[in-house]
Design a protein around this motif. Structure first.
Motif, PDB file in Angstrom:
ATOM      1  N   PRO A 210       0.836  -1.206   0.000  1.00 25.41           N
ATOM      2  CA  PRO A 210       0.000   0.000   0.000  1.00 25.41           C
ATOM      3  C   PRO A 210       0.871   1.258   0.000  1.00 25.41           C
ATOM      4  CG  PRO A 210       0.097  -0.923   2.213  1.00 25.41           C
ATOM      5  CD  PRO A 210       0.805  -1.902   1.306  1.00 25.41           C
ATOM      6  N   TYR A 211       0.395   2.299  -0.674  1.00 18.90           N
ATOM      7  CA  TYR A 211       1.096   3.586  -0.639  1.00 18.90           C
ATOM      8  C   TYR A 211       0.299   4.508   0.261  1.00 18.90           C
ATOM      9  CZ  TYR A 211       3.847   7.586  -2.086  1.00 18.90           C
ATOM     10  OH  TYR A 211       4.690   8.675  -2.080  1.00 18.90           O
ATOM     11  N   LEU A 212       0.909   4.980   1.339  1.00 18.07           N
ATOM     12  CA  LEU A 212       0.188   5.660   2.408  1.00 18.07           C
ATOM     13  C   LEU A 212       0.405   7.164   2.444  1.00 18.07           C
ATOM     14  CD1 LEU A 212       0.924   3.033   5.216  1.00 18.07           C
ATOM     15  CD2 LEU A 212      -1.079   3.172   3.703  1.00 18.07           C
ATOM     16  N   CYS A 213       1.142   7.698   1.477  1.00 22.77           N
ATOM     17  CA  CYS A 213       1.372   9.144   1.444  1.00 22.77           C
ATOM     18  C   CYS A 213       0.497   9.802   0.375  1.00 22.77           C
ATOM     19  CB  CYS A 213       2.848   9.439   1.178  1.00 22.77           C
ATOM     20  SG  CYS A 213       3.830   9.500   2.676  1.00 22.77           S
ATOM     21  N   SER A 214       0.625  11.115   0.297  1.00 23.74           N
ATOM     22  CA  SER A 214      -0.156  11.888  -0.657  1.00 23.74           C
ATOM     23  C   SER A 214       0.146  11.455  -2.095  1.00 23.74           C
ATOM     24  CB  SER A 214       0.157  13.380  -0.497  1.00 23.74           C
ATOM     25  OG  SER A 214      -0.432  14.130  -1.539  1.00 23.74           O
ATOM     26  N   ASP A 215      -0.870  11.516  -2.951  1.00 22.82           N
ATOM     27  CA  ASP A 215      -0.660  11.199  -4.358  1.00 22.82           C
ATOM     28  C   ASP A 215      -0.337  12.439  -5.174  1.00 22.82           C
ATOM     29  OD1 ASP A 215      -3.099  12.476  -4.323  1.00 22.82           O
ATOM     30  OD2 ASP A 215      -4.186  10.913  -5.411  1.00 22.82           O
ATOM     31  N   LYS A 216      -0.076  13.549  -4.487  1.00 23.18           N
ATOM     32  CA  LYS A 216       0.302  14.795  -5.158  1.00 23.18           C
ATOM     33  C   LYS A 216       1.621  15.299  -4.591  1.00 23.18           C
ATOM     34  CE  LYS A 216      -4.419  16.295  -6.179  1.00 23.18           C
ATOM     35  NZ  LYS A 216      -5.015  15.020  -5.746  1.00 23.18           N
ATOM     36  N   PRO A 217       2.500  15.836  -5.431  1.00 24.62           N
ATOM     37  CA  PRO A 217       3.785  16.365  -4.940  1.00 24.62           C
ATOM     38  C   PRO A 217       3.587  17.613  -4.095  1.00 24.62           C
ATOM     39  CG  PRO A 217       3.493  16.851  -7.265  1.00 24.62           C
ATOM     40  CD  PRO A 217       2.366  15.948  -6.894  1.00 24.62           C
ATOM     41  N   LEU A 218       4.583  17.922  -3.299  1.00 17.46           N
ATOM     42  CA  LEU A 218       4.552  19.136  -2.487  1.00 17.46           C
ATOM     43  C   LEU A 218       4.525  20.362  -3.393  1.00 17.46           C
ATOM     44  CD1 LEU A 218       4.954  20.124   0.598  1.00 17.46           C
ATOM     45  CD2 LEU A 218       7.262  20.697  -0.185  1.00 17.46           C
ATOM     46  N   ASN A 219       3.639  21.296  -3.087  1.00 17.79           N
ATOM     47  CA  ASN A 219       3.548  22.534  -3.860  1.00 17.79           C
ATOM     48  C   ASN A 219       3.503  23.716  -2.888  1.00 17.79           C
ATOM     49  OD1 ASN A 219       3.270  24.395  -5.931  1.00 17.79           O
ATOM     50  ND2 ASN A 219       1.055  24.097  -6.110  1.00 17.79           N
ATOM     51  N   LYS A 220       4.636  23.937  -2.211  1.00 15.76           N
ATOM     52  CA  LYS A 220       4.732  25.016  -1.237  1.00 15.76           C
ATOM     53  C   LYS A 220       6.032  25.797  -1.439  1.00 15.76           C
ATOM     54  CE  LYS A 220       1.845  23.244   2.536  1.00 15.76           C
ATOM     55  NZ  LYS A 220       1.795  23.007   4.010  1.00 15.76           N
TER      56      LYS A 220
END
Length: 299
Positions: free
Chosen positions: A266-276
């Motif tokens: 399972p992949y448990l992190c966000s499915d979007k890259p950091l955008n900050k």
């Protein structure tokens, strides 16, 4: 055990480098981009999109693999280490691959030395990576010693979550430490990475007086450490280490997600890259105004 040698790299230390990737890691960071490296043993990756219809070669070679309703079904728990070795060259389309290979240090050294002219010309060398390469500290130390004797610069990428004796064994033979500091809060680190931040901090403090150069790397991960307060605390700790003059902020990305599917994890992190970008600029500004660290954004 190693799982890759990447040649002509320019992102894991100075100049042109060869990266030796070793198996095994004592942490379980859910954003890891090399999940195939976590286990010290061989890992099986399966991409059904590349599987040939009606092919039975893998099923005929291994009791833990069956073709059911014209689909390959993999029972990973039923596959032994010996069967994994036998599967390494079975699949004609590489839909099924085995990650991890045993090798003598002499062979690895010889491969790494092939690009010495490029190291010499560019100020590069060899970087040990993983996984956590210091889980195999004896192998790292032996190869690094040979490399140094032949005029090759050495670097290591480490999460620092190993016994101090492992670090101490390798330290005299490493020119640059590319070392992760992911957080400064013990409880949050334990929850996310399943490890001891106390061990990591103690290792940093012991290493700092004897290391030639430490570059701290900070993966900036959504929900984990993506606030200015958390990054400031990391920067403050890094600034307290006498041999650390550089810190790299590594914005979270999702390039490793597909590997989890291939490993049936399972992949448990966000499915979007950091955008900050504004957060990263604030962190750089804080370091510039309050420390002597050179903070850059990489990746």
């Amino acid at each position: 055990m190693y799982f890759n040698i990447q040649r002509f790299s320019t992102h894991d230390g100075d100049g042109i480098r060869s990266i030796l990737f070793l198996k095994g890691c004592s942490l379980a960071c859910p954003w890891c981009q090399n999940p195939e490296s976590r286990s010290e043993k061989r890992s099986l990756l399966f991409d059904e999109r590349s599987c040939m219809d009606e092919c039975q070669l893998c099923a005929e070679s291994c009791d833990g693999i069956e073709r059911i309703d014209n689909k390959i079904v993999v029972n990973r728990k039923a596959i032994s280490e010996e069967q994994l070795i036998a599967l390494q060259d079975v699949c004609p389309t590489q839909a099924l691959t085995v990650c991890g290979e045993e090798s003598e240090k002499e062979f690895l050294f010889d491969v790494l030395m092939k690009d010495k002219p490029f190291y010499d010309q560019s100020g590069g060398g060899v970087t040990f990576s993983g996984g956590e390469p210091l889980m195999q500290s004896k192998l790292v130390s032996e190869i690094a010693t040979q490399l140094k004797q032949n005029g090759v610069s050495t670097a290591i990428e480490s999460c620092m979550h190993v016994p101090w004796k492992n670090i101490e064994q390798a330290a005299p033979h490493i020119d640059c430490w590319l070392a992760d500091l992911k957080h400064t809060d013990e409880e949050k680190f334990l929850t996310w990475a399943k490890g001891s931040l106390k061990r990591i901090k103690e290792n940093f403090r012991k290493l700092a007086p004897i290391a030639k150069r430490i570059v701290i790397r900070v993966p900036v991960v959504p929900g984990f450490n993506d606030t200015i307060e958390e990054l400031q605390q990391i920067i403050d700790f890094a600034a307290s280490l006498e041999s650390c003059k550089e810190l790299h902020l590594l914005p979270y990305h999702t390039l490793g997600i597909n590997k989890y599917r291939l490993l049936d994890m399972p992949y448990l992190c966000s499915d979007k890259p950091l955008n900050k970008p504004e957060l990263l600029e604030l962190a750089k500004q804080y370091a510039s105004e309050n420390t002597q660290l050179n903070v850059t954004v990489r990746g």
